[in-house]
Design a protein around this motif. Structure first.
Motif, PDB file in Angstrom:
ATOM      1  N   ASP A 162      38.161  99.078  46.463  1.00  0.00           N
ATOM      2  CA  ASP A 162      37.627  99.714  47.673  1.00  0.00           C
ATOM      3  C   ASP A 162      36.127  99.980  47.571  1.00  0.00           C
ATOM      4  N   LYS A 174      40.763 110.075  51.843  1.00  0.00           N
ATOM      5  CA  LYS A 174      42.090 110.736  51.881  1.00  0.00           C
ATOM      6  C   LYS A 174      43.225 109.749  51.618  1.00  0.00           C
ATOM      7  N   ARG A 175      42.997 108.858  50.663  1.00  0.00           N
ATOM      8  CA  ARG A 175      43.987 107.874  50.234  1.00  0.00           C
ATOM      9  C   ARG A 175      43.586 107.407  48.841  1.00  0.00           C
ATOM     10  N   PRO A 176      44.467 106.723  48.136  1.00  0.00           N
ATOM     11  CA  PRO A 176      44.079 106.186  46.818  1.00  0.00           C
ATOM     12  C   PRO A 176      42.907 105.213  46.947  1.00  0.00           C
TER      13      PRO A 176
END
Length: 358
Positions: free
Chosen positions: A260, A185-187
């Motif tokens: 990530d 729920k983030r880039p």
């Protein structure tokens, strides 16, 4: 999908052709056209400009989960129909294909008439990187054909190295990665090293990630771009880069670029676009260490897949746990397998080890 990866051969270099240097040069040129192309055996070790010095990381080792067997079952887009006698019978979209499979030492379960219905049969050198050709016993087929994975359209392709640009067993990793991206729920930034024809990159982009795709083969990058267009994902943020994977990762470390999720699927042997030499057992520790060094402050996963090596997954499991010491999370290791439709046997295609953050 991503190379069988018909892979469990030993780690010897491919044999030179009978016509000496001229033959080898011609073969190298052809090898450069496809993922197996990157697996050119090198007779000299990689000579980095500044050798990377790595020491054992301090800190508590990550938790572990092994053995983990990730399985792909038959579906409407791909099925391992049968195997045995050193071959496998597969359904790729509309086509029934026969290819060599050294691990299929058992007997075929389906009758001969089912195998005789094949649309394409690979003949010639049965080594992983051996050059051969396709025979089309029913009607001549074009180089490519339409395929689909989880709503993503792409192209299968007949190559001279028995591969078809699709590696169904990798779907287990793709689904896991897509779940991590959605749950974040983030880039999310994804780096796909040794990326081949791009299915993993397309899955990540569709899930909402910003993707950097690196491969040493210019032609493989061309195929990946073609797949992006076929998938109607040209509006997604994907960087396609022709580069030696080790050099690219070293440059990203110096630049301070961070990711990530990192996928790396190195060959046993390979060569970069400027003749850089890759040898798995020599270079894998440094590559794993580089992957750790270019992770973001909130990393999600690093996924290593290894084909064509004589080793246990315990070896790469130990390497990954040592590499990610002090970072928490968990290291999961095992094998990727495809479940056969005819008799339910499991065909192992590769080893893997992945670190998953907390």
């Amino acid at each position: 999908m991503k190379p069988s990866r018909d892979k469990r051969r030993d780690n010897r270099p491919p044999r030179p052709g009978p016509r000496g240097a001229e033959q080898r040069a011609s073969r190298d040129e052809r090898l450069d056209a496809t993922r197996p192309a990157e697996r050119i055996a090198a007779r000299e070790p990689r000579q980095p400009e500044t050798p990377r010095v790595t020491g054992r990381r301090e800190g508590e080792l990550p938790a572990e989960n092994l053995p983990l067997i990730l399985e792909v079952a038959p579906n409407e887009n791909y099925a391992l129909l049968d195997s045995g006698g050193g071959e496998k019978l597969e359904q790729y979209g509309p086509y029934r294909i026969v290819r060599p499979e050294g691990q299929a030492i058992w007997q075929r379960a389906l009758p001969a008439r089912e195998w005789e219905r094949a649309d394409a049969i690979f003949t010639g050198d049965t080594d992983e990187e051996g050059i051969g050709r396709w025979r089309f016993p029913r009607v001549p087929l074009g180089e490519t054909w339409p395929m689909r994975h989880d709503g993503i359209d792409y192209l299968g392709r007949f190559t001279s190295f028995r591969h078809v640009g699709i590696f169904p067993e990798q779907a287990s990793h793709w689904d896991h990665m897509a779940g991590l991206i959605a749950a974040a729920k983030r880039p999310v930034r994804v780096l796909n090293l040794f990326g081949y024809t791009g299915l993993a990159s397309l899955v990540a982009a569709k899930a909402g990630a910003e993707v950097t795709h690196v491969d040493a083969s210019k032609k493989a990058i061309g195929w990946a771009r073609e797949n992006q267009e076929k998938a109607r994902l040209t509006d997604k943020p994907i960087r396609w880069i022709v580069e030696d994977a080790m050099k690219f990762a070293e440059r990203e470390e110096r630049r301070g670029s961070r990711y990530d999720i990192i996928l790396f699927d190195p060959p046993a042997y390979g060569r970069g676009p400027k003749g850089e030499v890759w040898q798995l057992f020599d270079d894998l520790p440094a590559m794993a260490d580089l992957c750790r060094s270019i992770l973001s402050p909130r990393p999600l996963a690093v996924v290593l897949t290894a084909y064509s090596i004589r080793a246990s997954f315990f070896a790469i499991h130990a390497l990954m746990r040592d590499t990610f010491a002090g970072m928490g999370g968990k290291v999961e290791s095992g094998e990727l397998v495809i479940r056969e439709e005819s008799a339910g046997r499991a065909l192992s295609t590769s080893l893997f080890s992945r670190w998953v953050g907390q």
